[in-house]
Design an enzyme around this catalytic site. Structure first.
Site, PDB file in Angstrom:
ATOM      1  CB  CYS A  55      -0.921  -0.022   1.216  1.00  0.00           C
ATOM      2  SG  CYS A  55      -1.653   1.560   1.637  1.00  0.00           S
ATOM      3  CB  CYS A 100       0.847   1.423   4.247  1.00  0.00           C
ATOM      4  SG  CYS A 100      -0.898   0.929   4.208  1.00  0.00           S
ATOM      5  CB  CYS A 136      -8.976   5.600  -7.950  1.00  0.00           C
ATOM      6  SG  CYS A 136      -9.460   4.542  -6.573  1.00  0.00           S
ATOM      7  CB  CYS A 168     -12.113   3.529  -8.765  1.00  0.00           C
ATOM      8  SG  CYS A 168     -12.014   4.788  -7.475  1.00  0.00           S
TER       9      CYS A 168
END
Length: 519
Positions: A52, A55, A386, A389
Site C-alpha cells: 500500500c 502505508c 484510482c 475504483c
C-alpha cells in the site's frame, strides 16, 4: 474536484520502515494483539498492507510519532493484514491504512481522524490521553498554554456552573481538534486581564493570545475558536487541509513557486487577509509539491495562480490566467467575490448520448439524475486513476445490470457513477471510491456506504436504506445459470485471484497517485 479526499498525505517513494529492535512501533500478530491492547491504557493501531502506497508514506511519520509518544506512555502498534487477515477482518478493516484508537479494551475502538504526519499524530493522541477539559492551576497554566499549536483556556468564577457546562460541551465536541483547559483561580483570572467568564485562545503563530469578548454561548465561542485557529495567511498542505475545509468559510489559494514568491504574496496580502478575516481564509500552496491540485480549482498549472473556493458548496472561482496575477489583481478579485459579483466556474465532461446499466453522471446532468425525487440513486464518486475504483468496476457493473434489466427495479433504483476529478459536483468527497445513496424524497440527507464492496452487500444496503426498500436478493441469487456456475473457479482460487487483482490495482493506484501530488 477539490474535496476532502485531497486531504490524504502526499504519496512518496519511501518504503515501510524496516522492523528492528530499535523501532518504537510494536509489530503485533493475532496471538498477542488482544493481550497488548488490554494491558495498555491508550493504543493507536495501524492495520496495513506492505504494497500500500499510503502505508509506505505513513511509515516514517508513524515511527517518529511512536518515539515521541513513548515518553507519554502512549503505544503505537501495527498489524500486517496480508499475514493477519482474520484479525484485520475481525476489526472491520476494509482499506489501508486503517488506524484505530483503543482505550485498554477491544470494545468500541474509535477511528483515528487526524492527519498522517508525526506531529499531528502526537498532537491527536496527546489530546486523546487528556480529559476534554484539563483543570488548570497557577502552577500548570503556563506550560499548558504552549502545549499545542492552538490551546483554548476558559477563565471562570469558582461558582459559575452554567459557563462551565457550556465550555465542557464545546470541548467534548472538539476535543480532537484543540486542547481545552479551564481555571477558576481568582488571582490567575485577574492577571489574565479577562472578564470572567472569558476565553483566551493561545497560538504559536500570528498574535499569541486572542481574547474572546462575546456572549458565552456554544455557537459563538465555537465560531471564534475555529476562526482564530487559522493563521491570517497560512499554508495549505496535508497538515492543514482539514482545518480549512471544516472552517465553513471560503478559502483563497495562492499557488507559489519558491520562498521568494511566497514571501512576496504573504507580505503583500496581509492587509487584504485582515480585511476579510472570518469571511475568507487566505493561504499559499506549494505549486512544486501540489501543482496538480490546481486542476481541482479549474486552473491550469501555470504559476503563480489564484482561486477562491466556497468550501461548503464546492464552488470554484479561478482567476483568469490570461491576465497577470498581481497583488492589486488579487485584491480586486477578492473584493468582487466578497460582494457577490463573480460566478462560479463549472467543470464538466460532455453529457453521454446513451446510458448503460451504470448511469454516467457529469456536472451538467448531476441534478437530473441524482436529485430525481422518485428514485433511490446509488452514486460512486471515483477517479479514473484510482486502482481501488478499477477493482470495483466489474462488481459495480454487475450491480447496475441487476436493477437496470428489471423493469420494476429500474423504476425505483438507479446505479450511477461520476469521475469526481473531471466534474464539479456539490458533494464533499473524502476518498476514492466514495459511495452514497441519495434516497427518494430525502435527497438532502444522503447515506454514506461503509460496507464491504460486494454485490451482495450493496443489494442489502439499498434494501435497508433506500426509500423504496427494493429487494434484489432473489434476483441476484437466480442470475447465474448452472453452466455459468460450473465454469467458476473454486472459492479459494477465486478469492486468491481477487486478492491478487486488488493488490495489483492498489499498487497501480499508488504509482499513479504519486504523479498527482494531491493533498
Amino acid at each position: 474536484m477539490l474535496s476532502k479526499q485531497f486531504f490524504f498525505t502526499l504519496m512518496t517513494a519511501a518504503g515501510l520502515a524496516a522492523a528492528s529492535d530499535a523501532s518504537d512501533v510494536h509489530q503485533l500478530k493475532t496471538d498477542n494483539f488482544d493481550e497488548f491492547i488490554k494491558s495498555n491504557d491508550l493504543v493507536l493501531a495501524e492495520f496495513y498492507a506492505p504494497w500500500c502506497g499510503h502505508c509506505k508514506a505513513l511509515a516514517p511519520e508513524y515511527e517518529t510519532a511512536a518515539t515521541e509518544l513513548k515518553k507519554k506512555n502512549i503505544a503505537l502498534v501495527k498489524v500486517d493484514c496480508t499475514e493477519e487477515s482474520d484479525l484485520c477482518q475481525k476489526h472491520g478493516v476494509e482499506g489501508y491504512p486503517t488506524l484505530k484508537v483503543f482505550r485498554g479494551s477491544l470494545d468500541n475502538p474509535s477511528p483515528y481522524s487526524g492527519q498522517r504526519k508525526h506531529d499531528s499524530i502526537v498532537s491527536y493522541m496527546t489530546k486523546q490521553s487528556l480529559p476534554a477539559v484539563s483543570v488548570l492551576t497557577k502552577d500548570t497554566i503556563d506550560a499548558f498554554k504552549t502545549s499545542d499549536k492552538v490551546v483554548v483556556v476558559a477563565y471562570f468564577n469558582a461558582d459559575d456552573k452554567a459557563s462551565n457546562e457550556t465550555f465542557s460541551k464545546i470541548a467534548n465536541t472538539h476535543r480532537d481538534d484543540y486542547l481545552f483547559g479551564a481555571i477558576s483561580d481568582a488571582s490567575v483570572v485577574e492577571a489574565a486581564k479577562v472578564k470572567a467568564p472569558g476565553v483566551i485562545v493561545y497560538r504559536n503563530f500570528d498574535e499569541p493570545e486572542t481574547v474572546y469578548e462575546g456572549a458565552f454561548e456554544v455557537d459563538a465561542i465555537t465560531s471564534f475558536v475555529k476562526t482564530t485557529a487559522i493563521p491570517l495567511i497560512g499554508e495549505v498542505g496535508p497538515e492543514t487541509y482539514a482545518g480549512y475545509m471544516s472552517a465553513g468559510i471560503p478559502l483563497a489559494y495562492v499557488f507559489v513557486e519558491g520562498d521568494e514568491q511566497k514571501a512576496k504574496f504573504v507580505t503583500g496580502l496581509k492587509n487584504l487577509a485582515a480585511k476579510h478575516k472570518g469571511k475568507i481564509n487566505f493561504a499559499t500552496i506549494d505549486a512544486v509539491a501540489f501543482g496538480a491540485h490546481a486542476q481541482n480549482l479549474n486552473l491550469e498549472q501555470k504559476w503563480p495562480a489564484f482561486a477562491i473556493q466556497k468550501t461548503e458548496k464546492n464552488e470554484k472561482f479561478p482567476f483568469d490566467q490570461t491576465k497577470e496575477l498581481t497583488l492589486e489583481a488579487i485584491e480586486e478579485f477578492s473584493n468582487d467575490f466578497a460582494e457577490g459579483k463573480l460566478k462560479p466556474s463549472i467543470k464538466s465532461e460532455p453529457i453521454p448520448e446513451t446510458q448503460g446499466p451504470v448511469y454516467t453522471i457529469v456536472a451538467h446532468n448531476y441534478e437530473e439524475i441524482v436529485m430525481d425525487e422518485e428514485k433511490d440513486v446509488l452514486v460512486e464518486f471515483y477517479a479514473h486513476w484510482c486502482g481501488h475504483c478499477k477493482a470495483l468496476a466489474p462488481k459495480y457493473e454487475e450491480l447496475g445490470a441487476l436493477y437496470f434489466n428489471n423493469p420494476d427495479f429500474a423504476k425505483k433504483v438507479t446505479i450511477a457513477k461520476v469521475d469526481a476529478t473531471l466534474n464539479d459536483v456539490p458533494d464533499e468527497i473524502q476518498g476514492f471510491p466514495t459511495i452514497k445513496l441519495f434516497r427518494a424524497g430525502k435527497k438532502s440527507e444522503p447515506v454514506d456506504y461503509q460496507g464491504a464492496r460486494t454485490v451482495e452487500d450493496f443489494v442489502k444496503f439499498i434494501k435497508e436504506q433506500g426509500t423504496h426498500s427494493v429487494d434484489a436478493t432473489d434476483a441476484l441469487a437466480n442470475k447465474d445459470t448452472p453452466a455459468e456456475s460450473a465454469g467458476k473457479a473454486a472459492p479459494a482460487a477465486s478469492e486468491a485471484a481477487e486478492e491478487e487483482s486488488t493488490a495489483s490495482a492498489s499498487t497501480e493506484a499508488a504509482a499513479e497517485e504519486t504523479k498527482h501530488d494531491e493533498l
